[in-house]
Scaffold this motif. Sequence first.
Motif, PDB file in Angstrom:
ATOM      1  N   UNK A 183       0.783  -1.245   0.000  1.00 36.03           N
ATOM      2  CA  UNK A 183       0.000   0.000   0.000  1.00 36.03           C
ATOM      3  C   UNK A 183       0.809   1.287   0.000  1.00 36.03           C
ATOM      4  N   UNK A 184       2.076   1.259   0.296  1.00 36.34           N
ATOM      5  CA  UNK A 184       2.794   2.532   0.495  1.00 36.34           C
ATOM      6  C   UNK A 184       4.183   2.479  -0.134  1.00 36.34           C
ATOM      7  N   UNK A 185       4.206   2.607  -1.441  1.00 35.19           N
ATOM      8  CA  UNK A 185       5.477   2.703  -2.157  1.00 35.19           C
ATOM      9  C   UNK A 185       5.691   4.169  -2.522  1.00 35.19           C
ATOM     10  N   UNK A 186       6.811   4.772  -2.189  1.00 34.78           N
ATOM     11  CA  UNK A 186       7.041   6.192  -2.531  1.00 34.78           C
ATOM     12  C   UNK A 186       6.931   6.434  -4.034  1.00 34.78           C
ATOM     13  N   UNK A 187       6.287   7.529  -4.399  1.00 37.69           N
ATOM     14  CA  UNK A 187       6.086   7.835  -5.827  1.00 37.69           C
ATOM     15  C   UNK A 187       7.403   8.037  -6.568  1.00 37.69           C
ATOM     16  N   UNK A 188       8.402   8.536  -5.884  1.00 35.87           N
ATOM     17  CA  UNK A 188       9.663   8.831  -6.570  1.00 35.87           C
ATOM     18  C   UNK A 188      10.427   7.582  -6.969  1.00 35.87           C
ATOM     19  N   UNK A 189       9.965   6.378  -6.543  1.00 36.96           N
ATOM     20  CA  UNK A 189      10.638   5.141  -6.921  1.00 36.96           C
ATOM     21  C   UNK A 189      10.061   4.509  -8.169  1.00 36.96           C
ATOM     22  N   UNK A 190       8.932   5.036  -8.662  1.00 40.26           N
ATOM     23  CA  UNK A 190       8.276   4.412  -9.800  1.00 40.26           C
ATOM     24  C   UNK A 190       7.796   5.490 -10.776  1.00 40.26           C
ATOM     25  N   UNK A 191       7.550   5.052 -11.999  1.00 36.44           N
ATOM     26  CA  UNK A 191       7.041   5.939 -13.037  1.00 36.44           C
ATOM     27  C   UNK A 191       5.548   6.184 -12.819  1.00 36.44           C
ATOM     28  N   UNK A 192       5.108   7.431 -13.121  1.00 33.13           N
ATOM     29  CA  UNK A 192       3.692   7.756 -13.102  1.00 33.13           C
ATOM     30  C   UNK A 192       3.355   8.609 -14.312  1.00 33.13           C
ATOM     31  N   UNK A 193       2.135   8.494 -14.846  1.00 28.85           N
ATOM     32  CA  UNK A 193       1.776   9.234 -16.065  1.00 28.85           C
ATOM     33  C   UNK A 193       1.715  10.732 -15.803  1.00 28.85           C
ATOM     34  N   UNK A 194       2.073  11.506 -16.822  1.00 26.65           N
ATOM     35  CA  UNK A 194       2.091  12.974 -16.720  1.00 26.65           C
ATOM     36  C   UNK A 194       0.743  13.541 -17.155  1.00 26.65           C
ATOM     37  N   UNK A 195      -0.254  13.376 -16.332  1.00 23.94           N
ATOM     38  CA  UNK A 195      -1.613  13.830 -16.629  1.00 23.94           C
ATOM     39  C   UNK A 195      -1.809  15.214 -16.018  1.00 23.94           C
ATOM     40  N   UNK A 196      -2.296  16.159 -16.839  1.00 25.19           N
ATOM     41  CA  UNK A 196      -2.544  17.514 -16.366  1.00 25.19           C
ATOM     42  C   UNK A 196      -3.981  17.907 -16.700  1.00 25.19           C
ATOM     43  N   UNK A 197      -4.414  19.059 -16.158  1.00 25.30           N
ATOM     44  CA  UNK A 197      -5.721  19.637 -16.455  1.00 25.30           C
ATOM     45  C   UNK A 197      -5.490  20.892 -17.288  1.00 25.30           C
ATOM     46  N   UNK A 198      -6.054  20.924 -18.476  1.00 25.27           N
ATOM     47  CA  UNK A 198      -5.815  22.044 -19.391  1.00 25.27           C
ATOM     48  C   UNK A 198      -6.272  23.382 -18.823  1.00 25.27           C
ATOM     49  N   UNK A 199      -7.429  23.412 -18.177  1.00 18.53           N
ATOM     50  CA  UNK A 199      -8.016  24.677 -17.720  1.00 18.53           C
ATOM     51  C   UNK A 199      -7.401  25.191 -16.416  1.00 18.53           C
ATOM     52  N   UNK A 200      -6.500  24.442 -15.837  1.00 19.29           N
ATOM     53  CA  UNK A 200      -5.940  24.815 -14.541  1.00 19.29           C
ATOM     54  C   UNK A 200      -5.017  26.016 -14.702  1.00 19.29           C
ATOM     55  N   UNK A 201      -5.224  27.059 -13.897  1.00 15.87           N
ATOM     56  CA  UNK A 201      -4.447  28.292 -14.026  1.00 15.87           C
ATOM     57  C   UNK A 201      -3.656  28.610 -12.767  1.00 15.87           C
ATOM     58  N   UNK A 202      -3.734  27.775 -11.753  1.00 15.46           N
ATOM     59  CA  UNK A 202      -2.987  28.012 -10.518  1.00 15.46           C
ATOM     60  C   UNK A 202      -2.458  26.682 -10.008  1.00 15.46           C
ATOM     61  N   UNK A 203      -1.415  26.765  -9.246  1.00 17.69           N
ATOM     62  CA  UNK A 203      -0.792  25.554  -8.712  1.00 17.69           C
ATOM     63  C   UNK A 203      -1.717  24.888  -7.707  1.00 17.69           C
ATOM     64  N   UNK A 204      -1.672  23.552  -7.738  1.00 22.70           N
ATOM     65  CA  UNK A 204      -2.479  22.776  -6.807  1.00 22.70           C
ATOM     66  C   UNK A 204      -2.020  23.050  -5.382  1.00 22.70           C
ATOM     67  N   UNK A 205      -2.944  23.529  -4.547  1.00 28.37           N
ATOM     68  CA  UNK A 205      -2.607  23.870  -3.169  1.00 28.37           C
ATOM     69  C   UNK A 205      -2.822  22.717  -2.200  1.00 28.37           C
ATOM     70  N   UNK A 206      -3.379  21.627  -2.659  1.00 25.83           N
ATOM     71  CA  UNK A 206      -3.587  20.474  -1.789  1.00 25.83           C
ATOM     72  C   UNK A 206      -2.262  19.737  -1.581  1.00 25.83           C
ATOM     73  N   UNK A 207      -2.023  19.201  -0.395  1.00 23.15           N
ATOM     74  CA  UNK A 207      -0.778  18.443  -0.176  1.00 23.15           C
ATOM     75  C   UNK A 207      -0.760  17.194  -1.057  1.00 23.15           C
ATOM     76  N   UNK A 208       0.339  16.955  -1.772  1.00 22.86           N
ATOM     77  CA  UNK A 208       0.385  15.805  -2.682  1.00 22.86           C
ATOM     78  C   UNK A 208       0.435  14.486  -1.915  1.00 22.86           C
TER      79      UNK A 208
END
Length: 474
Positions: free
Chosen positions: A115-140
């Motif tokens: 359940x808890x593998x650090x994200x920096x050890x594996x590849x993840x898709x580069x999915x973005x939101x086109x309409x987003x105009x500000x940085x995500x303020x939620x903790x990743x």
Amino acid sequence: MTRVSLMILLLVSALLLSAPEAWATDEGSSEKVCSYFDVLTQLNISKGNELYTMTRPILDYRNQTIVHLEIALYGILGMDEKEQMFVASLLTSLQWHSDLFSWNPEDFCGITYIPSIPKKLMWEPDIIIEEMIAEDKAPPSPFLTLYSNGTVELNRGMVVVSTCLMQIFSFPFDTQRCTLTFKSITHTDKELRLLAQGSNAATRMTREVLRTQDEWTFCNVNVTKFSEDSIDHITYTITMRRRPVLYVVNLLLPIWFFMCLDVASLFISEKGGEKLSFKVTVMLSVTVLQLILNDILPSTSSRIPLIATYCAGIFSLMLLSLCETIVVMHLMEKDFHFKVKEEEDCSMDEDKKDLPIVNKGDTDKNGQTRLHISDRPVSTTSSLLPAVHEGKPGETELHLVVLGLLTEIRKALETQLEGGQVRDGKPGYWTRIAKRIHVVFIYMYLFSILSFVCYMAARWYMVVHHDATPASQC
């Protein structure tokens, strides 16, 4: 023989008594202890191995990586009509398959996922939101979940600040649709494919997890997929309907109340300046509400909002009422000045009755003119005024005083005859005209107000019910 049989029985009994302990020992020695570390060691997932983060986790580069996307709207945090922005909290889930990471759960004591593998050890898709105009303020979210069949899952929360083209024509009875488009930055549809849940599933999930809606009521989510520039796009269209109670209470009703006050002011007496000052105060109050409305609505709207038409119409009617009050007061003031002048003329006539008529007489021996004073009253007509002639040097002081007094009387009578009379010759003429204008205006004003309000209500009703979103879905 008997002794031998007895020894055999004793040996069998001893074996039977010691067998459970031996079985327990054998059974205990066969248990296997497993941990997530054993699985990670076999998969060679460690901080020093950066190859797994560089590229897609596939064995054949020609194979596509299929990413399953699911989102749910957790909260509607705000809508900024002035800046055309939509702020929302989302719960997103990404799932994809890795050809490099899989194991047999039976070899690791039935472990089916980590359940808890650090994200920096594996590849993840580069999915973005086109309409987003500000940085995500939620903790990743720092961790991934890895399953034994090679499925990788990433769950995270997002605070999305995106652009949203709002239609505020029917404000505050409007329905808005904001879109969130997900896509990959670098991977084409030959490398990465995006799949999403259906519209019904997305709507159902949102209704289950939605916590806050601000002044909006959530209606539904529509999911569409298309390809542009060889890149897969998935668009989530979020439909919301505004709750208009706040704006009705704070904007529409106060403006209508000011309109009612303006109608009531028509029955205030025109004498004095109280009516005029009251109407100006009411108009300034409506102007303040218009300034508040100007801070809410965008200045780049392609169509004039109905609420702006409503405010402008009410303001125009009140301005027309103010102009009518000014005209009526002007007419009545004109008649009032004539009455004052008439009273002054009457008092002047009474004073003239006591004045004698002074005429020139004959010249005496010394060459001085003699004055003849008559008790006949002075006529109010101008034909009698020229009877006063200028004296010559040497006339008495009394003669000069009387002559100056008669000259002033002549000027007053000429002013009255030239401009002081009314057209019909009757006092109160302009007052009667003003009252007739006021009565006619009251009926026309009330009719105009009712017609305008009915028109605005019909327009709002047609626009709101013309919307394609049924009210039952909100």
